[in-house]
Design a protein around this motif. Sequence first.
Motif, PDB file in Angstrom:
ATOM      1  N   VAL A 275       0.860  -1.184   0.000  1.00 49.15           N
ATOM      2  CA  VAL A 275       0.000   0.000   0.000  1.00 49.15           C
ATOM      3  C   VAL A 275       0.895   1.233   0.000  1.00 49.15           C
ATOM      4  O   VAL A 275       1.702   1.436   0.912  1.00 49.15           O
ATOM      5  CB  VAL A 275      -0.936   0.014   1.221  1.00 49.15           C
ATOM      6  CG1 VAL A 275      -1.815   1.262   1.207  1.00 49.15           C
ATOM      7  CG2 VAL A 275      -1.807  -1.252   1.231  1.00 49.15           C
ATOM      8  N   VAL A 276       0.754   2.056  -1.034  1.00 48.69           N
ATOM      9  CA  VAL A 276       1.619   3.220  -1.227  1.00 48.69           C
ATOM     10  C   VAL A 276       0.785   4.482  -1.044  1.00 48.69           C
ATOM     11  O   VAL A 276      -0.250   4.652  -1.700  1.00 48.69           O
ATOM     12  CB  VAL A 276       2.264   3.207  -2.624  1.00 48.69           C
ATOM     13  CG1 VAL A 276       3.188   4.401  -2.803  1.00 48.69           C
ATOM     14  CG2 VAL A 276       3.016   1.902  -2.836  1.00 48.69           C
TER      15      VAL A 276
ATOM     16  N   ALA B 248      11.694   5.176  -3.310  1.00 47.17           N
ATOM     17  CA  ALA B 248      11.420   4.421  -2.089  1.00 47.17           C
ATOM     18  C   ALA B 248      10.490   3.247  -2.369  1.00 47.17           C
ATOM     19  O   ALA B 248      10.676   2.145  -1.836  1.00 47.17           O
ATOM     20  CB  ALA B 248      10.822   5.338  -1.025  1.00 47.17           C
ATOM     21  N   VAL B 249       9.478   3.467  -3.198  1.00 46.86           N
ATOM     22  CA  VAL B 249       8.518   2.404  -3.497  1.00 46.86           C
ATOM     23  C   VAL B 249       9.186   1.286  -4.288  1.00 46.86           C
ATOM     24  O   VAL B 249       8.976   0.095  -4.018  1.00 46.86           O
ATOM     25  CB  VAL B 249       7.316   2.968  -4.270  1.00 46.86           C
ATOM     26  CG1 VAL B 249       6.338   1.850  -4.612  1.00 46.86           C
ATOM     27  CG2 VAL B 249       6.615   4.040  -3.448  1.00 46.86           C
ATOM     28  N   ALA B 250      10.015   1.650  -5.264  1.00 47.64           N
ATOM     29  CA  ALA B 250      10.712   0.638  -6.056  1.00 47.64           C
ATOM     30  C   ALA B 250      11.644  -0.190  -5.178  1.00 47.64           C
ATOM     31  O   ALA B 250      11.737  -1.417  -5.311  1.00 47.64           O
ATOM     32  CB  ALA B 250      11.487   1.301  -7.193  1.00 47.64           C
TER      33      ALA B 250
ATOM     34  N   ILE C 206      14.715  -3.630  -8.898  1.00 48.59           N
ATOM     35  CA  ILE C 206      14.117  -2.648  -9.805  1.00 48.59           C
ATOM     36  C   ILE C 206      15.076  -1.460  -9.848  1.00 48.59           C
ATOM     37  O   ILE C 206      15.231  -0.742  -8.862  1.00 48.59           O
ATOM     38  CB  ILE C 206      12.724  -2.193  -9.339  1.00 48.59           C
ATOM     39  CG1 ILE C 206      11.770  -3.394  -9.258  1.00 48.59           C
ATOM     40  CG2 ILE C 206      12.163  -1.127 -10.275  1.00 48.59           C
ATOM     41  CD1 ILE C 206      10.398  -3.037  -8.709  1.00 48.59           C
ATOM     42  N   ALA C 207      15.719  -1.260 -10.995  1.00 49.81           N
ATOM     43  CA  ALA C 207      16.736  -0.217 -11.121  1.00 49.81           C
ATOM     44  C   ALA C 207      16.141   0.992 -11.831  1.00 49.81           C
ATOM     45  O   ALA C 207      15.447   0.863 -12.843  1.00 49.81           O
ATOM     46  CB  ALA C 207      17.940  -0.747 -11.896  1.00 49.81           C
ATOM     47  N   LEU C 208      16.425   2.193 -11.284  1.00 51.82           N
ATOM     48  CA  LEU C 208      16.005   3.458 -11.909  1.00 51.82           C
ATOM     49  C   LEU C 208      17.214   4.017 -12.661  1.00 51.82           C
ATOM     50  O   LEU C 208      18.209   4.417 -12.047  1.00 51.82           O
ATOM     51  CB  LEU C 208      15.530   4.448 -10.846  1.00 51.82           C
ATOM     52  CG  LEU C 208      14.391   3.979  -9.932  1.00 51.82           C
ATOM     53  CD1 LEU C 208      13.967   5.103  -8.986  1.00 51.82           C
ATOM     54  CD2 LEU C 208      13.212   3.478 -10.739  1.00 51.82           C
TER      55      LEU C 208
ATOM     56  N   ARG D  43       6.044  11.104  -7.455  1.00 50.98           N
ATOM     57  CA  ARG D  43       5.197  10.645  -6.357  1.00 50.98           C
ATOM     58  C   ARG D  43       4.266   9.516  -6.830  1.00 50.98           C
ATOM     59  O   ARG D  43       3.671   9.585  -7.902  1.00 50.98           O
ATOM     60  CB  ARG D  43       4.367  11.791  -5.791  1.00 50.98           C
ATOM     61  CG  ARG D  43       5.146  13.040  -5.451  1.00 50.98           C
ATOM     62  CD  ARG D  43       6.261  12.779  -4.452  1.00 50.98           C
ATOM     63  NE  ARG D  43       5.751  12.426  -3.127  1.00 50.98           N
ATOM     64  CZ  ARG D  43       6.540  12.258  -2.056  1.00 50.98           C
ATOM     65  NH1 ARG D  43       7.858  12.391  -2.173  1.00 50.98           N
ATOM     66  NH2 ARG D  43       5.992  11.958  -0.897  1.00 50.98           N
ATOM     67  N   VAL D  44       4.144   8.501  -5.991  1.00 54.84           N
ATOM     68  CA  VAL D  44       3.388   7.305  -6.347  1.00 54.84           C
ATOM     69  C   VAL D  44       2.388   7.003  -5.242  1.00 54.84           C
ATOM     70  O   VAL D  44       2.649   7.251  -4.054  1.00 54.84           O
ATOM     71  CB  VAL D  44       4.337   6.100  -6.542  1.00 54.84           C
ATOM     72  CG1 VAL D  44       3.557   4.850  -6.935  1.00 54.84           C
ATOM     73  CG2 VAL D  44       5.401   6.414  -7.581  1.00 54.84           C
TER      74      VAL D  44
END
Length: 319
Positions: A250-251, A258-260, A271-273, A282-283
Motif C-alpha cells: 500500500v503506497v 522508495a517504493v521501487a 528494480i533499477a532506476l 510521487r506514487v
Amino acid sequence: MSTPSPQESALLAQAAQWLERARHGSEADRAAFRAWLQERPEHVAAMDLVERAWRAAPRAAQARGLKARAPAAVAQGHVRSRWRLAGPALGLACAGACAGLAAVAAWTMNVDEQRLAAPADRMASFALADGSRVWLTPGSAVTMRATLLDRAVRLQGEGTFDVRHERRPFAVTAGDVRVVDRGTLFSVARRDGQTAVILARGAIDIEDSHSGAVIASPHPGQQVALGGDTATISDVDATAALAWREGRLVVQDQPLSAVAARLAELSGTPIALRDPAIGTLRVYGTYRIGDAAQFLDAVAALYPVAWRRTERGYEVYRR
C-alpha cells in the motif's frame, strides 16, 4: 522433556512460597504478593506454571508410578479436593516445593527451539511453537526459544508477529533493541544499524536489550524509529504498513525511488532506476507484491517513463 534451569527452579520455588503465603496469610501478605507479581512478567509466568503444576500433580505422580490420594469434601454442591502425593521422588508441600515443583513443571511443559528463515526471493509465513505466527520478508530469519517462563525470539531482517496471548512474556530482540509483548500484532525491521517498530494492536514495551531500560511504549498506530541513542515516535497507518504480509504493498504518496526499493525488497527482484531524477516522482495505490509489471505499468501510465525486463530484474527509464 526438559529440565528447568537453576534460575527457573529458584523462581518456581519462590512462586510456590508466595502462593502459600497469599492463600493462608493476611491481607498485607496478599498485597505483597500482588506487588511481587507486578515486578516482572516472569513472576506472572512462574505463578501460572505453579498453579498448573499443582493441578497436574496427580497425573505427574501416576506417570512416575507414585501414589496419589484425593480426599474430597462436598459442600453446597461444590467439590473441594486437596491432592497429597506419596513417594520418595516427589513432594509438593510448600516446605519442600522446589524439587517437586521443578519435576512437575518439567512434566507439564517442554522447551521448544526453532530456527526459521524466508527464501531470498519471496516472503514466508510460519507458525511458532507457542501458537504465535510470524511473517518474514525475503532473506529474513528468526530463532525462537520457548522456555518454562518466557518466549525469546532473535530477529534478523524484518518480521511481523501476531502473538498468542499467554502468561509467559514474548520478546523479540533485534540488535540493541528488545520488543516485549503479551498478545499483540506488531512488526520489527532491522537494517543498517537502524530498527523500526510498528504497533498495530495491543501493547508493547521497547527496551534496551543490554540494560533492560524501557525506551518507549507506543500506542497502536504508532511507529518507533531507533538509531544510535535516539528514538522517534510518529503516527502511521499500521494496517497499510503491514499489508505486505497479505501480499499487498500500500503506497500513500511516496517517492518512486522508495517504493521501487521496497517492492524489490519484498519480492526479491531488483528494480533499477536508470535516471535518478525520476526517483522523485510521487506514487500512490495498492499493488500486488509478486507482480512488479502491474506496478510499473501504473507508473508508466501516469508519468513519461518506460520499463523493461532484464536478466537481473527490471529497469525504469525516461521515455
